[in-house]
Structure formats: structure tokens, C-alpha cells
Write a protein that holds these residues in place. Structure first.
Motif, PDB file in Angstrom:
ATOM      1  N   MET A 135       0.524  -0.782   0.218  1.00 37.04           N
ATOM      2  CA  MET A 135      -0.024  -0.180   0.560  1.00 37.04           C
ATOM      3  C   MET A 135       1.187   1.090   0.100  1.00 37.04           C
ATOM      4  SD  MET A 135      -2.991   1.336   2.419  1.00 37.04           S
ATOM      5  CE  MET A 135      -4.251   0.098   1.973  1.00 37.04           C
ATOM      6  N   THR A 136       0.466   2.240  -0.832  1.00 39.63           N
ATOM      7  CA  THR A 136       1.507   3.208  -0.501  1.00 39.63           C
ATOM      8  C   THR A 136       1.486   4.276  -0.083  1.00 39.63           C
ATOM      9  OG1 THR A 136      -0.258   4.633  -1.940  1.00 39.63           O
ATOM     10  CG2 THR A 136       1.399   3.534  -3.406  1.00 39.63           C
ATOM     11  N   GLU A 137       1.708   5.414   0.237  1.00 36.12           N
ATOM     12  CA  GLU A 137       1.956   6.448   1.584  1.00 36.12           C
ATOM     13  C   GLU A 137       0.099   7.126   1.241  1.00 36.12           C
ATOM     14  OE1 GLU A 137       4.137  10.274   3.367  1.00 36.12           O
ATOM     15  OE2 GLU A 137       5.331   7.922   3.442  1.00 36.12           O
ATOM     16  N   GLU A 138      -0.224   7.039  -0.098  1.00 41.93           N
ATOM     17  CA  GLU A 138      -0.830   8.158  -0.339  1.00 41.93           C
ATOM     18  C   GLU A 138      -2.248   7.441  -0.614  1.00 41.93           C
ATOM     19  OE1 GLU A 138      -3.035   9.001  -4.633  1.00 41.93           O
ATOM     20  OE2 GLU A 138      -0.910  10.073  -3.860  1.00 41.93           O
ATOM     21  N   GLU A 139      -2.139   5.808  -0.495  1.00 44.87           N
ATOM     22  CA  GLU A 139      -3.167   4.963  -0.327  1.00 44.87           C
ATOM     23  C   GLU A 139      -3.309   5.391   1.670  1.00 44.87           C
ATOM     24  OE1 GLU A 139      -3.159   1.744  -4.029  1.00 44.87           O
ATOM     25  OE2 GLU A 139      -2.387   1.799  -2.653  1.00 44.87           O
ATOM     26  N   MET A 140      -2.205   4.378   2.156  1.00 39.77           N
ATOM     27  CA  MET A 140      -2.927   5.230   3.631  1.00 39.77           C
ATOM     28  C   MET A 140      -3.447   6.787   4.198  1.00 39.77           C
ATOM     29  SD  MET A 140       1.128   3.380   4.787  1.00 39.77           S
ATOM     30  CE  MET A 140       1.324   1.806   4.171  1.00 39.77           C
ATOM     31  N   LEU A 141      -3.220   7.314   3.448  1.00 44.96           N
ATOM     32  CA  LEU A 141      -3.479   8.703   3.662  1.00 44.96           C
ATOM     33  C   LEU A 141      -4.588   8.884   3.564  1.00 44.96           C
ATOM     34  CD1 LEU A 141      -0.341  11.706   2.871  1.00 44.96           C
ATOM     35  CD2 LEU A 141      -1.476  10.286   5.284  1.00 44.96           C
ATOM     36  N   ASP A 142      -5.370   8.757   2.513  1.00 45.84           N
ATOM     37  CA  ASP A 142      -6.612   8.264   2.192  1.00 45.84           C
ATOM     38  C   ASP A 142      -7.050   7.635   3.208  1.00 45.84           C
ATOM     39  OD1 ASP A 142      -6.604   9.844  -0.122  1.00 45.84           O
ATOM     40  OD2 ASP A 142      -6.521   8.210  -1.499  1.00 45.84           O
ATOM     41  N   ALA A 143      -6.570   6.571   3.572  1.00 45.49           N
ATOM     42  CA  ALA A 143      -7.492   5.863   4.160  1.00 45.49           C
ATOM     43  C   ALA A 143      -7.911   6.692   5.797  1.00 45.49           C
ATOM     44  CB  ALA A 143      -6.995   4.269   4.271  1.00 45.49           C
ATOM     45  N   LEU A 144      -6.619   6.996   6.183  1.00 46.26           N
ATOM     46  CA  LEU A 144      -7.478   7.981   7.031  1.00 46.26           C
ATOM     47  C   LEU A 144      -7.662   8.821   7.649  1.00 46.26           C
ATOM     48  CD1 LEU A 144      -3.183   6.746   8.359  1.00 46.26           C
ATOM     49  CD2 LEU A 144      -5.230   5.558   9.204  1.00 46.26           C
ATOM     50  N   LYS A 145      -8.424   8.988   6.681  1.00 45.87           N
ATOM     51  CA  LYS A 145      -8.946  11.026   6.655  1.00 45.87           C
ATOM     52  C   LYS A 145     -10.105  10.362   7.200  1.00 45.87           C
ATOM     53  CE  LYS A 145      -7.718  12.004   1.995  1.00 45.87           C
ATOM     54  NZ  LYS A 145      -8.309  12.997   0.387  1.00 45.87           N
ATOM     55  N   PRO A 146     -10.223  12.081   8.059  1.00 49.66           N
ATOM     56  CA  PRO A 146     -11.729  12.005   8.512  1.00 49.66           C
ATOM     57  C   PRO A 146     -12.916  11.706   8.618  1.00 49.66           C
ATOM     58  CG  PRO A 146     -10.450  13.942   8.896  1.00 49.66           C
ATOM     59  CD  PRO A 146      -9.937  13.067   7.802  1.00 49.66           C
ATOM     60  N   ASP A 147     -13.186  11.966   7.212  1.00 50.71           N
ATOM     61  CA  ASP A 147     -14.502  12.017   6.198  1.00 50.71           C
ATOM     62  C   ASP A 147     -14.404  10.151   5.764  1.00 50.71           C
ATOM     63  OD1 ASP A 147     -12.715  12.355   4.206  1.00 50.71           O
ATOM     64  OD2 ASP A 147     -14.042  13.013   2.602  1.00 50.71           O
ATOM     65  N   GLN A 148     -13.358   9.561   5.711  1.00 56.59           N
ATOM     66  CA  GLN A 148     -13.470   8.122   5.377  1.00 56.59           C
ATOM     67  C   GLN A 148     -14.569   7.433   6.592  1.00 56.59           C
ATOM     68  OE1 GLN A 148     -14.045   4.604   4.051  1.00 56.59           O
ATOM     69  NE2 GLN A 148     -12.152   5.601   2.735  1.00 56.59           N
ATOM     70  N   GLU A 149     -15.138   6.784   6.352  1.00 57.99           N
ATOM     71  CA  GLU A 149     -16.305   6.493   6.990  1.00 57.99           C
ATOM     72  C   GLU A 149     -16.195   4.516   7.290  1.00 57.99           C
ATOM     73  OE1 GLU A 149     -20.040   7.065   6.201  1.00 57.99           O
ATOM     74  OE2 GLU A 149     -19.711   8.818   5.779  1.00 57.99           O
ATOM     75  N   ASP A 150     -14.995   3.861   6.939  1.00 56.81           N
ATOM     76  CA  ASP A 150     -14.888   2.909   7.035  1.00 56.81           C
ATOM     77  C   ASP A 150     -13.583   2.406   8.086  1.00 56.81           C
ATOM     78  OD1 ASP A 150     -14.644  -0.189   6.851  1.00 56.81           O
ATOM     79  OD2 ASP A 150     -13.435  -0.003   5.215  1.00 56.81           O
ATOM     80  N   GLU A 151     -14.004   2.846   9.199  1.00 60.36           N
ATOM     81  CA  GLU A 151     -13.491   2.758  10.415  1.00 60.36           C
ATOM     82  C   GLU A 151     -12.683   0.484  10.477  1.00 60.36           C
ATOM     83  OE1 GLU A 151     -12.851   5.154  11.367  1.00 60.36           O
ATOM     84  OE2 GLU A 151     -15.146   5.795  10.788  1.00 60.36           O
ATOM     85  N   ALA A 152     -13.361  -0.138  10.097  1.00 65.27           N
ATOM     86  CA  ALA A 152     -12.305  -1.517  10.014  1.00 65.27           C
ATOM     87  C   ALA A 152     -11.179  -1.083   8.517  1.00 65.27           C
ATOM     88  CB  ALA A 152     -13.245  -2.479   9.313  1.00 65.27           C
ATOM     89  N   SER A 173      -7.590  -1.674  10.071  1.00 65.92           N
ATOM     90  CA  SER A 173      -6.546  -3.034   9.025  1.00 65.92           C
ATOM     91  C   SER A 173      -5.942  -2.207   9.073  1.00 65.92           C
ATOM     92  CB  SER A 173      -7.669  -3.712   8.857  1.00 65.92           C
ATOM     93  OG  SER A 173      -6.940  -4.175   7.210  1.00 65.92           O
ATOM     94  N   LEU A 174      -5.392  -1.356   8.619  1.00 65.46           N
ATOM     95  CA  LEU A 174      -4.214  -0.634   8.156  1.00 65.46           C
ATOM     96  C   LEU A 174      -3.374  -0.399   9.824  1.00 65.46           C
ATOM     97  CD1 LEU A 174      -2.727   1.212   6.290  1.00 65.46           C
ATOM     98  CD2 LEU A 174      -3.750   3.390   7.073  1.00 65.46           C
ATOM     99  N   ILE A 175      -3.551   0.320  10.609  1.00 62.27           N
ATOM    100  CA  ILE A 175      -3.112   0.870  11.463  1.00 62.27           C
ATOM    101  C   ILE A 175      -2.961  -1.092  12.417  1.00 62.27           C
ATOM    102  CG2 ILE A 175      -3.077   1.504  13.430  1.00 62.27           C
ATOM    103  CD1 ILE A 175      -4.927   3.582  12.966  1.00 62.27           C
ATOM    104  N   ASN A 176      -3.268  -1.584  12.477  1.00 54.27           N
ATOM    105  CA  ASN A 176      -2.599  -3.370  12.965  1.00 54.27           C
ATOM    106  C   ASN A 176      -1.913  -4.124  11.830  1.00 54.27           C
ATOM    107  OD1 ASN A 176      -3.866  -2.364  15.534  1.00 54.27           O
ATOM    108  ND2 ASN A 176      -5.967  -3.546  14.888  1.00 54.27           N
ATOM    109  N   ASP A 177      -2.428  -4.283  10.812  1.00 54.67           N
ATOM    110  CA  ASP A 177      -1.876  -4.717   9.277  1.00 54.67           C
ATOM    111  C   ASP A 177      -0.615  -4.093   9.314  1.00 54.67           C
ATOM    112  OD1 ASP A 177      -3.741  -7.073  11.168  1.00 54.67           O
ATOM    113  OD2 ASP A 177      -4.550  -6.664   9.406  1.00 54.67           O
ATOM    114  N   GLU A 178      -1.096  -3.261   8.024  1.00 52.77           N
ATOM    115  CA  GLU A 178      -0.190  -2.306   7.225  1.00 52.77           C
ATOM    116  C   GLU A 178       1.196  -2.102   7.774  1.00 52.77           C
ATOM    117  OE1 GLU A 178      -0.367  -2.462   3.860  1.00 52.77           O
ATOM    118  OE2 GLU A 178      -1.658  -4.414   3.256  1.00 52.77           O
ATOM    119  N   LEU A 179       0.070  -1.585   8.620  1.00 53.93           N
ATOM    120  CA  LEU A 179       1.992  -0.256   9.053  1.00 53.93           C
ATOM    121  C   LEU A 179       2.318  -1.836  10.851  1.00 53.93           C
ATOM    122  CD1 LEU A 179      -0.304   3.042   9.872  1.00 53.93           C
ATOM    123  CD2 LEU A 179       0.967   2.510   8.038  1.00 53.93           C
ATOM    124  N   ALA A 180       1.713  -1.957  11.340  1.00 49.89           N
ATOM    125  CA  ALA A 180       2.682  -3.383  12.066  1.00 49.89           C
ATOM    126  C   ALA A 180       3.468  -4.081  10.674  1.00 49.89           C
ATOM    127  CB  ALA A 180       1.633  -3.989  12.840  1.00 49.89           C
ATOM    128  N   GLY A 181       3.092  -4.473   9.716  1.00 45.16           N
ATOM    129  CA  GLY A 181       3.751  -5.081   9.365  1.00 45.16           C
ATOM    130  C   GLY A 181       4.931  -4.742   8.706  1.00 45.16           C
TER     131      GLY A 181
END
Length: 73
Positions: free
Chosen positions: A1-18, A22-30
Motif C-alpha cells: 500500500m502506498t503512502e497516498e493510499e494510507m493517507l486516503d484511508a485515514l482521512k476523517p471523512d473516510q467512514e470505513d473504520e474497519a 486493518s491499516l494500523i494493525n496489519d499494514e503499518l505493523a508489518g
């Protein structure tokens, strides 16, 4: 996952909390190294000013645990 995709997923208006958890626990931790400064700042935004769904669906908790784990902030 690119940094831009990570930033898009972490935006406050992004409503997919799961997806955020997943990004924090799986992608970033890995990652071998901590992510870029922009991603760290997005995580800090979640800690400083979480949206109601972020707080109630444990995104806030995941962000705090991740940042504590990298010993950077």
C-alpha cells in the motif's frame, strides 16, 4: 500500500473504520520501518481530534497502541 493510499484511508471523512483498524494493525505493523511523516501526522490527528466513529470503533485505541509501539512519539 502506498503512502497516498494510507493517507486516503485515514482521512476523517473516510467512514470505513474497519479499514482504518486493518491499516494500523496489519499494514503499518508489518512495515520494517515507521511510515512517513504524513502518515504519522494522520495518526496524531486521530488521537488529538477523533471523529465519533473513530473513537467508538476503537480506531483511536489502535492508533495510540501503534504510536507507542514505534517509540517515536
Amino acid at each position: 500500500m502506498t503512502e497516498e493510499e494510507m493517507l486516503d484511508a485515514l482521512k476523517p471523512d473516510q467512514e470505513d473504520e474497519a479499514k482504518k483498524i486493518s491499516l494500523i494493525n496489519d499494514e503499518l505493523a508489518g512495515l520494517g520501518n515507521p511510515p512517513g511523516e504524513a502518515v504519522i501526522q494522520a495518526l496524531m490527528r486521530i488521537i488529538r481530534k477523533p471523529t465519533i466513529p473513530e473513537a467508538s470503533e476503537r480506531v483511536y485505541d489502535a492508533a495510540v497502541e501503534y504510536l507507542k509501539g514505534i517509540n517515536r512519539y
